[in-house]
Design an enzyme around this catalytic site. Structure first.
Site, PDB file in Angstrom:
ATOM      1  N   ARG A 150     139.314  93.456  63.668  1.00  0.00           N
ATOM      2  CA  ARG A 150     139.547  94.017  62.444  1.00  0.00           C
ATOM      3  C   ARG A 150     140.457  92.880  61.923  1.00  0.00           C
ATOM      4  O   ARG A 150     141.703  92.311  62.831  1.00  0.00           O
ATOM      5  CB  ARG A 150     139.983  95.354  62.237  1.00  0.00           C
ATOM      6  CG  ARG A 150     138.864  96.411  62.535  1.00  0.00           C
ATOM      7  CD  ARG A 150     139.628  97.843  62.330  1.00  0.00           C
ATOM      8  NE  ARG A 150     138.483  98.633  62.848  1.00  0.00           N
ATOM      9  CZ  ARG A 150     138.509  99.232  63.836  1.00  0.00           C
ATOM     10  NH1 ARG A 150     139.235  98.944  64.857  1.00  0.00           N
ATOM     11  NH2 ARG A 150     137.503 100.330  64.188  1.00  0.00           N
ATOM     12  N   LYS A 173     142.244 101.480  64.922  1.00  0.00           N
ATOM     13  CA  LYS A 173     142.431 102.700  64.126  1.00  0.00           C
ATOM     14  C   LYS A 173     143.004 103.961  65.077  1.00  0.00           C
ATOM     15  O   LYS A 173     142.402 104.039  66.236  1.00  0.00           O
ATOM     16  CB  LYS A 173     141.444 103.245  63.392  1.00  0.00           C
ATOM     17  CG  LYS A 173     140.969 101.807  62.282  1.00  0.00           C
ATOM     18  CD  LYS A 173     139.850 102.371  61.216  1.00  0.00           C
ATOM     19  CE  LYS A 173     139.722 101.390  60.433  1.00  0.00           C
ATOM     20  NZ  LYS A 173     138.323 101.785  59.652  1.00  0.00           N
ATOM     21  N   HIS A 241     136.150  90.435  56.579  1.00  0.00           N
ATOM     22  CA  HIS A 241     135.596  91.629  57.259  1.00  0.00           C
ATOM     23  C   HIS A 241     134.122  91.266  57.795  1.00  0.00           C
ATOM     24  O   HIS A 241     133.452  91.791  58.611  1.00  0.00           O
ATOM     25  CB  HIS A 241     135.621  92.755  56.689  1.00  0.00           C
ATOM     26  CG  HIS A 241     135.590  94.060  57.359  1.00  0.00           C
ATOM     27  ND1 HIS A 241     136.447  94.435  58.320  1.00  0.00           N
ATOM     28  CD2 HIS A 241     134.578  95.147  57.503  1.00  0.00           C
ATOM     29  CE1 HIS A 241     136.038  95.554  58.968  1.00  0.00           C
ATOM     30  NE2 HIS A 241     134.763  95.906  58.430  1.00  0.00           N
ATOM     31  N   ARG A 244     133.501  90.089  61.291  1.00  0.00           N
ATOM     32  CA  ARG A 244     133.422  91.104  62.353  1.00  0.00           C
ATOM     33  C   ARG A 244     132.076  91.729  62.216  1.00  0.00           C
ATOM     34  O   ARG A 244     131.537  91.854  63.512  1.00  0.00           O
ATOM     35  CB  ARG A 244     134.540  92.368  61.902  1.00  0.00           C
ATOM     36  CG  ARG A 244     134.489  93.514  62.802  1.00  0.00           C
ATOM     37  CD  ARG A 244     135.578  94.225  62.620  1.00  0.00           C
ATOM     38  NE  ARG A 244     135.455  95.868  62.747  1.00  0.00           N
ATOM     39  CZ  ARG A 244     135.654  96.456  63.870  1.00  0.00           C
ATOM     40  NH1 ARG A 244     135.960  95.741  64.862  1.00  0.00           N
ATOM     41  NH2 ARG A 244     135.376  97.714  64.082  1.00  0.00           N
ATOM     42  N   HIS A 267     134.783 101.555  67.565  1.00  0.00           N
ATOM     43  CA  HIS A 267     134.088 102.720  66.957  1.00  0.00           C
ATOM     44  C   HIS A 267     134.353 103.923  67.566  1.00  0.00           C
ATOM     45  O   HIS A 267     133.975 104.197  68.798  1.00  0.00           O
ATOM     46  CB  HIS A 267     132.769 102.475  66.669  1.00  0.00           C
ATOM     47  CG  HIS A 267     132.665 101.189  65.543  1.00  0.00           C
ATOM     48  ND1 HIS A 267     131.331 100.742  65.356  1.00  0.00           N
ATOM     49  CD2 HIS A 267     133.349 100.886  64.645  1.00  0.00           C
ATOM     50  CE1 HIS A 267     131.430  99.953  64.241  1.00  0.00           C
ATOM     51  NE2 HIS A 267     132.760  99.797  63.993  1.00  0.00           N
ATOM     52  N   TYR A 276     124.322  98.777  62.566  1.00  0.00           N
ATOM     53  CA  TYR A 276     124.103  97.314  62.827  1.00  0.00           C
ATOM     54  C   TYR A 276     122.512  97.338  63.226  1.00  0.00           C
ATOM     55  O   TYR A 276     122.009  95.972  63.372  1.00  0.00           O
ATOM     56  CB  TYR A 276     124.881  96.597  63.690  1.00  0.00           C
ATOM     57  CG  TYR A 276     126.310  96.494  63.322  1.00  0.00           C
ATOM     58  CD1 TYR A 276     126.585  95.543  62.407  1.00  0.00           C
ATOM     59  CD2 TYR A 276     127.319  97.480  63.564  1.00  0.00           C
ATOM     60  CE1 TYR A 276     127.929  95.469  61.793  1.00  0.00           C
ATOM     61  CE2 TYR A 276     128.490  97.355  63.301  1.00  0.00           C
ATOM     62  CZ  TYR A 276     128.813  96.202  62.231  1.00  0.00           C
ATOM     63  OH  TYR A 276     130.115  96.142  61.554  1.00  0.00           O
TER      64      TYR A 276
END
Length: 297
Positions: A150, A173, A241, A244, A267, A276
């Site tokens: 990210r 995150k 982004h 990515r 994730h 995806y």
């Protein structure tokens, strides 16, 4: 008193929940709007809020033009704030108001092609003004496209991370850490930038610097990408982004399995990665329609 509970809420989000600075700002702003509108100045008042109160707050925000996605995020912040308030006064958090948010249609990411990604990196490198700035922006782009990072993760790298090895521990995150492999082209791009950078890169100082030596901001990277996108005639969806997204899509198209991709992207759930497969399926369908003889009749 309202300022006091907002300060406590901010501290809780930063330390106990380890939320990102962006999330902290958004959640505190949401709580502030609520407490100001309903004149709440203590945890008892917040804890006593009902489903009707939250619905009224959302209605007021909707009147300001809030869209579905923003309304869903606002509701999430409101519910978290009320739940925390109930914990503060010793009430059962499980009895906090229940309210369903608006349905959000999950969009499919718009990746760029491998050629477009290469062209973007080259255009960014050439449009930096000073050589070291072009090298800097290209290195950041390659960390996103070549390692799936990210933008915030790339910009959080420290000078002490140099020299980059074949893998890098990335904090994403929720302070969740993962190991990402680094291709030689990515390592070389970062090394070239570090060598050319006029600012001293030592210790825990930011690896990527602005023109005056401070940490590089996301806005500057986005502006560099916008210039390159315009020069190449690419759509507005070609954002940092998107690089990515391209990393994920191209890996999946080359045979990577979803679990491995989930780990590489950081994730929390497989559901976030499964989007995806829709991207790849959409590309296959497009290729089929353009190549199948019956489609051309």
């Amino acid at each position: 008193m309202s300022a006091s509970i907002l300060s406590q809420w901010r501290e809780h989000l930063q330390t106990a929940r380890r939320r990102s600075p962006h999330t902290v700002r958004a959640y505190v702003a949401t709580a502030q709007r609520l407490t100001e509108r309903l004149a709440l100045d203590d945890w008892q008042g917040v804890a006593a809020l009902s489903t009707r109160d939250l619905r009224g707050q959302l209605a007021a925000r909707r009147a300001d033009g809030l869209g579905n996605a923003s309304a869903a995020r606002e509701l999430s912040a409101l519910k978290a704030f009320v739940t925390y308030a109930r914990e503060q006064v010793g009430a059962d958090p499980g009895t906090a108001p229940r309210l369903r948010g608006p349905r959000i249609k999950k969009g499919i990411p718009r990746p760029v092609t491998p050629d477009e990604a290469t062209n973007l990196v080259e255009a960014v490198a050439e449009s930096g003004g000073e050589d070291w700035i072009g090298l800097r922006d290209a290195a950041v782009m390659l960390l996103m496209y070549g390692a799936g990072m990210r933008i915030a993760e790339a910009l959080s790298l420290k000078a002490s991370d140099l020299p980059l090895g074949q893998t890098l521990v990335v904090t994403g995150k929720g302070r969740k850490q993962r190991v990402v492999p680094l291709l030689p082209i990515v390592r070389e791009a970062v090394a070239r930038y570090a060598e050319a950078c006029p600012h001293l890169l030592t210790g825990d100082s930011a690896l990527f610097r602005g023109t005056k030596g401070g940490p590089l901001s996301q806005g500057m990277v986005q502006k560099a990408m916008a210039r390159a996108r315009k020069a190449l005639g690419l759509p507005d969806t070609a954002t940092p982004h998107a690089l990515r997204h391209s990393f994920a899509t191209h890996l999946l198209g080359s045979g990577a399995d979803l679990r491995s991709l989930q780990e590489l992207l950081g994730h929390a759930s497989l559901g976030s990665t499964q989007i995806y497969t829709q991207v790849d399926a959409a590309k296959m369908l497009e290729a089929y329609r353009s190549a199948h003889p019956r489609e051309k009749d």
